[in-house]
Design a protein around this motif. Structure first.
Motif, PDB file in Angstrom:
ATOM      1  N   LEU A  23      45.285  62.403  44.968  1.00  0.00           N
ATOM      2  CA  LEU A  23      43.922  61.969  45.292  1.00  0.00           C
ATOM      3  C   LEU A  23      43.781  61.536  46.744  1.00  0.00           C
ATOM      4  CD1 LEU A  23      43.062  59.984  42.054  1.00  0.00           C
ATOM      5  CD2 LEU A  23      42.068  62.152  42.797  1.00  0.00           C
ATOM      6  N   SER A  24      44.816  60.896  47.276  1.00  0.00           N
ATOM      7  CA  SER A  24      44.742  60.428  48.658  1.00  0.00           C
ATOM      8  C   SER A  24      45.282  61.461  49.644  1.00  0.00           C
ATOM      9  CB  SER A  24      45.520  59.128  48.819  1.00  0.00           C
ATOM     10  OG  SER A  24      46.907  59.352  48.632  1.00  0.00           O
ATOM     11  N   GLU A  25      45.734  62.595  49.119  1.00  0.00           N
ATOM     12  CA  GLU A  25      46.340  63.657  49.935  1.00  0.00           C
ATOM     13  C   GLU A  25      47.503  63.097  50.743  1.00  0.00           C
ATOM     14  OE1 GLU A  25      43.037  65.230  52.130  1.00  0.00           O
ATOM     15  OE2 GLU A  25      42.236  66.262  50.379  1.00  0.00           O
ATOM     16  N   ALA A  33      41.551  52.616  53.194  1.00  0.00           N
ATOM     17  CA  ALA A  33      40.106  52.576  53.463  1.00  0.00           C
ATOM     18  C   ALA A  33      39.315  52.427  52.166  1.00  0.00           C
ATOM     19  CB  ALA A  33      39.680  53.835  54.204  1.00  0.00           C
ATOM     20  N   VAL A  34      39.739  53.131  51.132  1.00  0.00           N
ATOM     21  CA  VAL A  34      39.051  53.024  49.836  1.00  0.00           C
ATOM     22  C   VAL A  34      39.220  51.619  49.265  1.00  0.00           C
ATOM     23  CG1 VAL A  34      39.049  53.859  47.444  1.00  0.00           C
ATOM     24  CG2 VAL A  34      39.175  55.495  49.319  1.00  0.00           C
ATOM     25  N   LEU A  35      40.412  51.061  49.385  1.00  0.00           N
ATOM     26  CA  LEU A  35      40.636  49.691  48.890  1.00  0.00           C
ATOM     27  C   LEU A  35      39.816  48.681  49.681  1.00  0.00           C
ATOM     28  CD1 LEU A  35      44.485  49.824  48.242  1.00  0.00           C
ATOM     29  CD2 LEU A  35      42.670  49.728  46.524  1.00  0.00           C
ATOM     30  N   LYS A  36      39.657  48.901  50.977  1.00  0.00           N
ATOM     31  CA  LYS A  36      38.862  47.998  51.806  1.00  0.00           C
ATOM     32  C   LYS A  36      37.387  48.057  51.424  1.00  0.00           C
ATOM     33  CE  LYS A  36      37.772  46.993  56.612  1.00  0.00           C
ATOM     34  NZ  LYS A  36      37.942  47.403  58.004  1.00  0.00           N
ATOM     35  N   ALA A  64      39.696  45.362  38.318  1.00  0.00           N
ATOM     36  CA  ALA A  64      38.409  45.975  38.649  1.00  0.00           C
ATOM     37  C   ALA A  64      38.509  46.753  39.956  1.00  0.00           C
ATOM     38  CB  ALA A  64      37.316  44.907  38.741  1.00  0.00           C
ATOM     39  N   ALA A  65      39.169  46.186  40.950  1.00  0.00           N
ATOM     40  CA  ALA A  65      39.309  46.863  42.242  1.00  0.00           C
ATOM     41  C   ALA A  65      40.102  48.162  42.095  1.00  0.00           C
ATOM     42  CB  ALA A  65      39.990  45.938  43.247  1.00  0.00           C
ATOM     43  N   CYS A  66      41.149  48.138  41.305  1.00  0.00           N
ATOM     44  CA  CYS A  66      41.943  49.354  41.089  1.00  0.00           C
ATOM     45  C   CYS A  66      41.118  50.431  40.389  1.00  0.00           C
ATOM     46  CB  CYS A  66      43.191  49.028  40.281  1.00  0.00           C
ATOM     47  SG  CYS A  66      44.441  48.097  41.197  1.00  0.00           S
ATOM     48  N   ASP A  67      40.380  50.049  39.356  1.00  0.00           N
ATOM     49  CA  ASP A  67      39.567  51.024  38.624  1.00  0.00           C
ATOM     50  C   ASP A  67      38.471  51.612  39.506  1.00  0.00           C
ATOM     51  OD1 ASP A  67      41.096  50.716  36.349  1.00  0.00           O
ATOM     52  OD2 ASP A  67      39.739  49.251  35.438  1.00  0.00           O
ATOM     53  N   ILE A  68      37.834  50.769  40.304  1.00  0.00           N
ATOM     54  CA  ILE A  68      36.763  51.249  41.190  1.00  0.00           C
ATOM     55  C   ILE A  68      37.340  52.157  42.274  1.00  0.00           C
ATOM     56  CG2 ILE A  68      35.058  50.528  42.904  1.00  0.00           C
ATOM     57  CD1 ILE A  68      34.670  47.966  41.151  1.00  0.00           C
TER      58      ILE A  68
END
Length: 133
Positions: A23-25, A33-36, A64-68
């Protein structure tokens, strides 16, 4: 920068490493960046109720942060189970915002300090004694 609610290590504990790399290649900067942005989204939901940054680490916010973040990494349609976990995480954040669910933190109104205002003035130049004839 605000606090991060999930790290790459948290993601690796919850999802397969091969899936995350796909997913993150294999780009850790993309995952970061996605986690931020996910943490900023969470802050937007909980800031009206709690003073940020939070004092404690909350596993429900990490989940919740991991799922999002996992959902946000999909370029095309995510599996139904991934979408459902994302929606459940958003629902939890809305419940925290409305007060239906609580974190073990002081709320914004409880933690805001009382402020005092001090005014510095010069002594009076004209007194009542000056106007007596």
């Amino acid at each position: 920068m605000g606090q991060l609610y999930a790290t790459k290590e948290d993601m690796c504990q919850r999802f397969r490493l091969d899936d995350l790399n796909d997913l993150s290649e294999n780009d850790d900067a993309r995952l970061a960046a996605v986690l931020k942005t996910t943490s900023a989204l969470i802050d937007g939901y909980i800031a009206p109720r709690y003073r940020l940054p939070l004092k404690n680490k909350h596993d429900v916010l990490t989940d919740a942060a991991c799922d999002i973040a996992y959902y946000k990494m999909f370029y095309v349609d995510a599996a139904e189970s991934v979408r459902q976990r994302y929606e459940d995480a958003i629902r939890l954040l809305k419940d925290i915002q409305s007060g239906k669910a609580r974190l073990n933190e002081p709320t914004g109104s409880e933690s805001s300090p009382q402020r005092k205002v001090f005014i510095k003035a010069e002594p009076r130049r004209f007194t009542n004694n000056m106007w007596q004839l």
